[in-house]
Design a protein around this motif. Structure first.
Motif, PDB file in Angstrom:
ATOM      1  N   VAL A 194       0.847  -1.194   0.000  1.00 42.67           N
ATOM      2  CA  VAL A 194       0.000   0.000   0.000  1.00 42.67           C
ATOM      3  C   VAL A 194       0.888   1.252   0.000  1.00 42.67           C
ATOM      4  N   GLY A 195       0.658   2.126  -0.978  1.00 42.34           N
ATOM      5  CA  GLY A 195       1.474   3.330  -1.113  1.00 42.34           C
ATOM      6  C   GLY A 195       2.730   3.131  -1.931  1.00 42.34           C
ATOM      7  N   GLN A 196       3.003   1.901  -2.362  1.00 45.15           N
ATOM      8  CA  GLN A 196       4.184   1.597  -3.158  1.00 45.15           C
ATOM      9  C   GLN A 196       3.809   1.452  -4.635  1.00 45.15           C
ATOM     10  N   ALA A 197       4.813   1.475  -5.489  1.00 45.66           N
ATOM     11  CA  ALA A 197       4.571   1.240  -6.913  1.00 45.66           C
ATOM     12  C   ALA A 197       4.151  -0.206  -7.116  1.00 45.66           C
ATOM     13  N   ALA A 198       3.260  -0.420  -8.078  1.00 44.53           N
ATOM     14  CA  ALA A 198       2.780  -1.780  -8.338  1.00 44.53           C
ATOM     15  C   ALA A 198       2.566  -1.968  -9.835  1.00 44.53           C
ATOM     16  N   GLU A 199       2.736  -3.237 -10.278  1.00 45.22           N
ATOM     17  CA  GLU A 199       2.504  -3.593 -11.682  1.00 45.22           C
ATOM     18  C   GLU A 199       1.390  -4.624 -11.759  1.00 45.22           C
ATOM     19  N   TYR A 200       0.473  -4.428 -12.709  1.00 42.14           N
ATOM     20  CA  TYR A 200      -0.646  -5.343 -12.900  1.00 42.14           C
ATOM     21  C   TYR A 200      -0.392  -6.139 -14.177  1.00 42.14           C
ATOM     22  N   LEU A 201      -0.363  -7.468 -14.045  1.00 44.65           N
ATOM     23  CA  LEU A 201      -0.048  -8.357 -15.164  1.00 44.65           C
ATOM     24  C   LEU A 201      -1.256  -9.203 -15.524  1.00 44.65           C
ATOM     25  N   ASP A 202      -1.397  -9.505 -16.815  1.00 44.38           N
ATOM     26  CA  ASP A 202      -2.471 -10.409 -17.200  1.00 44.38           C
ATOM     27  C   ASP A 202      -2.033 -11.850 -16.956  1.00 44.38           C
ATOM     28  N   LYS A 203      -2.911 -12.791 -17.299  1.00 44.95           N
ATOM     29  CA  LYS A 203      -2.617 -14.195 -16.994  1.00 44.95           C
ATOM     30  C   LYS A 203      -1.415 -14.718 -17.772  1.00 44.95           C
ATOM     31  N   SER A 204      -1.033 -13.965 -18.851  1.00 47.16           N
ATOM     32  CA  SER A 204       0.143 -14.371 -19.626  1.00 47.16           C
ATOM     33  C   SER A 204       1.422 -13.683 -19.146  1.00 47.16           C
ATOM     34  N   GLY A 205       1.288 -12.862 -18.128  1.00 47.21           N
ATOM     35  CA  GLY A 205       2.470 -12.177 -17.603  1.00 47.21           C
ATOM     36  C   GLY A 205       2.773 -10.858 -18.284  1.00 47.21           C
ATOM     37  N   ASN A 206       1.851 -10.399 -19.138  1.00 49.95           N
ATOM     38  CA  ASN A 206       2.060  -9.112 -19.826  1.00 49.95           C
ATOM     39  C   ASN A 206       1.613  -7.957 -18.933  1.00 49.95           C
ATOM     40  N   LEU A 207       2.372  -6.868 -18.979  1.00 48.61           N
ATOM     41  CA  LEU A 207       2.059  -5.709 -18.160  1.00 48.61           C
ATOM     42  C   LEU A 207       0.794  -5.019 -18.668  1.00 48.61           C
ATOM     43  N   ILE A 208      -0.188  -4.854 -17.782  1.00 47.47           N
ATOM     44  CA  ILE A 208      -1.434  -4.175 -18.122  1.00 47.47           C
ATOM     45  C   ILE A 208      -1.335  -2.691 -17.780  1.00 47.47           C
ATOM     46  N   LYS A 209      -0.918  -2.443 -16.566  1.00 45.25           N
ATOM     47  CA  LYS A 209      -0.753  -1.051 -16.124  1.00 45.25           C
ATOM     48  C   LYS A 209       0.224  -0.995 -14.960  1.00 45.25           C
ATOM     49  N   ARG A 210       0.650   0.205 -14.655  1.00 44.67           N
ATOM     50  CA  ARG A 210       1.574   0.408 -13.543  1.00 44.67           C
ATOM     51  C   ARG A 210       1.112   1.624 -12.748  1.00 44.67           C
ATOM     52  N   THR A 211       1.108   1.489 -11.439  1.00 44.74           N
ATOM     53  CA  THR A 211       0.775   2.606 -10.573  1.00 44.74           C
ATOM     54  C   THR A 211       2.036   3.044  -9.839  1.00 44.74           C
ATOM     55  N   GLU A 212       2.207   4.351  -9.715  1.00 43.82           N
ATOM     56  CA  GLU A 212       3.401   4.886  -9.069  1.00 43.82           C
ATOM     57  C   GLU A 212       3.216   4.947  -7.556  1.00 43.82           C
ATOM     58  N   ALA A 213       4.316   4.975  -6.866  1.00 45.34           N
ATOM     59  CA  ALA A 213       4.275   5.064  -5.413  1.00 45.34           C
ATOM     60  C   ALA A 213       3.779   6.442  -4.989  1.00 45.34           C
ATOM     61  N   ALA A 214       3.089   6.490  -3.866  1.00 42.36           N
ATOM     62  CA  ALA A 214       2.635   7.769  -3.327  1.00 42.36           C
ATOM     63  C   ALA A 214       3.858   8.608  -2.961  1.00 42.36           C
ATOM     64  N   MET A 215       3.821   9.902  -3.330  1.00 41.40           N
ATOM     65  CA  MET A 215       4.972  10.768  -3.091  1.00 41.40           C
ATOM     66  C   MET A 215       4.891  11.413  -1.711  1.00 41.40           C
ATOM     67  N   SER A 216       6.054  11.628  -1.135  1.00 41.41           N
ATOM     68  CA  SER A 216       6.132  12.368   0.116  1.00 41.41           C
ATOM     69  C   SER A 216       5.929  13.843  -0.192  1.00 41.41           C
ATOM     70  N   GLN A 217       5.755  14.656   0.831  1.00 40.80           N
ATOM     71  CA  GLN A 217       5.573  16.094   0.609  1.00 40.80           C
ATOM     72  C   GLN A 217       6.791  16.698  -0.078  1.00 40.80           C
ATOM     73  N   GLU A 218       7.966  16.251   0.323  1.00 41.52           N
ATOM     74  CA  GLU A 218       9.194  16.756  -0.289  1.00 41.52           C
ATOM     75  C   GLU A 218       9.263  16.380  -1.763  1.00 41.52           C
ATOM     76  N   GLN A 219       8.898  15.129  -2.070  1.00 40.84           N
ATOM     77  CA  GLN A 219       8.912  14.678  -3.461  1.00 40.84           C
ATOM     78  C   GLN A 219       7.864  15.426  -4.285  1.00 40.84           C
ATOM     79  N   ARG A 220       6.702  15.664  -3.677  1.00 46.57           N
ATOM     80  CA  ARG A 220       5.631  16.368  -4.384  1.00 46.57           C
ATOM     81  C   ARG A 220       6.044  17.800  -4.707  1.00 46.57           C
ATOM     82  N   LEU A 221       6.670  18.460  -3.733  1.00 47.12           N
ATOM     83  CA  LEU A 221       7.130  19.828  -3.962  1.00 47.12           C
ATOM     84  C   LEU A 221       8.213  19.873  -5.034  1.00 47.12           C
TER      85      LEU A 221
END
Length: 221
Positions: free
Chosen positions: A50-77
Motif C-alpha cells: 500500500v502506497g508503493q509502486a505496483a505492476e498489474y499483469l495479465d494471466k500471460s504475464g504481460n504488463l497491463i498497467k503500472r501505478t506509481e508510489a505515493a509521493m512524500s511532501q518533499e517529493q511532491r514539492l
C-alpha cells in the motif's frame, strides 16, 4: 429437433462464457515491492505494498498497467518545481518560435533590416527636431513672461495670471525636455533592436541557433 439442439448448445456456451467472467476479471497478478524491500504477488494489491509502486499483469504475464508510489511532501514539492520549470522552458521556446516566425515574415534579407533601421532612426530624428522646436518656442515665451515680471519688481504685486503663466510655461518646458531626453536615448535602443534582429535572421537562415546569435554582443559602430 435439429434447431432445438442448436439452440440448447448456444445457451450452454453462453452460460460457460458468463460463468467465466468472474474468473477473467480476477485473471491478473499484482506484482510489487513492499516497504520492507521484499517482492509480493497477489490477485489484489498486497497490504505490504500500500502506497508503493505496483505492476498489474495479465494471466500471460504481460504488463497491463503500472501505478506509481505515493509521493512524500518533499517529493511532491520537487515534482511541482520541476513541472513549473519545464512549463516555463516550454513557454520560452514557444515565444522564441513565434518571434522567429515573425522575423522571417517581416524581413527577407539583411538589407531589409538595414532599411528598417534607417527609417526608424529617421523618424526618431524628426521627432527630436520637432521637440527641440517646441522647446525653442517655450523658451521664447518664457523670456517674454520673465521680462514682463521684471516690470513689477519692487512695485505692485504682479497679476495672478502672469504668475500662473510662468508656472505653466516651466511645467511645459520640463515635460518637453524629459521627452527630448527619452527620444535621444531611443537611438541606442533602435540600434540594439535591429542588431539583434539581424543576428537572428542570419542564425535562422544559416543554421546557427537563434537564441545564441541574439545573445552575442553587437558589433561596435
Amino acid at each position: 429437433m435439429l434447431r432445438l439442439k442448436i439452440a440448447q448448445a448456444a445457451i450452454a456456451a453462453l452460460g460457460l462464457v458468463v460463468a467465466a467472467l468472474p474468473l477473467a476479471v480476477h485473471a491478473q497478478t499484482v506484482r510489487c515491492v513492499g516497504k520492507d524491500g521484499k517482492k509480493y504477488f497477489g490477485q489484489t494489491l498486497p497490504p505490504q505494498c500500500v502506497g508503493q509502486a505496483a505492476e498489474y499483469l495479465d494471466k500471460s504475464g504481460n504488463l497491463i498497467k503500472r501505478t506509481e508510489a505515493a509521493m512524500s511532501q518533499e517529493q511532491r514539492l520537487a515534482k511541482e518545481a520541476d513541472d513549473k520549470k519545464k512549463a516555463e522552458a516550454a513557454a520560452v521556446a514557444k515565444d522564441e518560435a513565434r518571434r522567429n516566425r515573425a522575423l522571417l515574415e517581416t524581413y527577407s534579407s539583411e538589407k531589409d533590416i538595414d532599411l528598417a533601421r534607417q527609417r526608424a532612426l529617421k523618424d526618431n530624428e524628426a521627432a527630436v527636431k520637432e521637440i527641440e522646436e517646441r522647446l525653442a518656442k517655450i523658451g521664447q515665451r518664457g523670456k517674454a513672461l520673465q521680462k514682463e515680471m521684471e516690470f513689477y519688481q519692487g512695485k505692485n504685486k504682479p497679476p495672478a495670471k502672469l504668475v500662473e503663466d510662468i508656472k505653466n510655461i516651466e511645467i511645459d518646458r520640463k515635460s518637453q525636455q524629459e521627452l527630448l531626453n527619452a527620444k535621444k536615448k531611443e537611438v541606442d535602443s533602435i540600434n540594439v533592436k535591429y542588431d539583434e534582429d539581424k543576428k537572428r535572421l542570419i542564425a535562422l537562415t544559416k543554421g546557427q541557433p537563434a537564441a545564441e546569435a541574439a545573445s552575442a554582443k553587437p558589433a561596435k559602430k
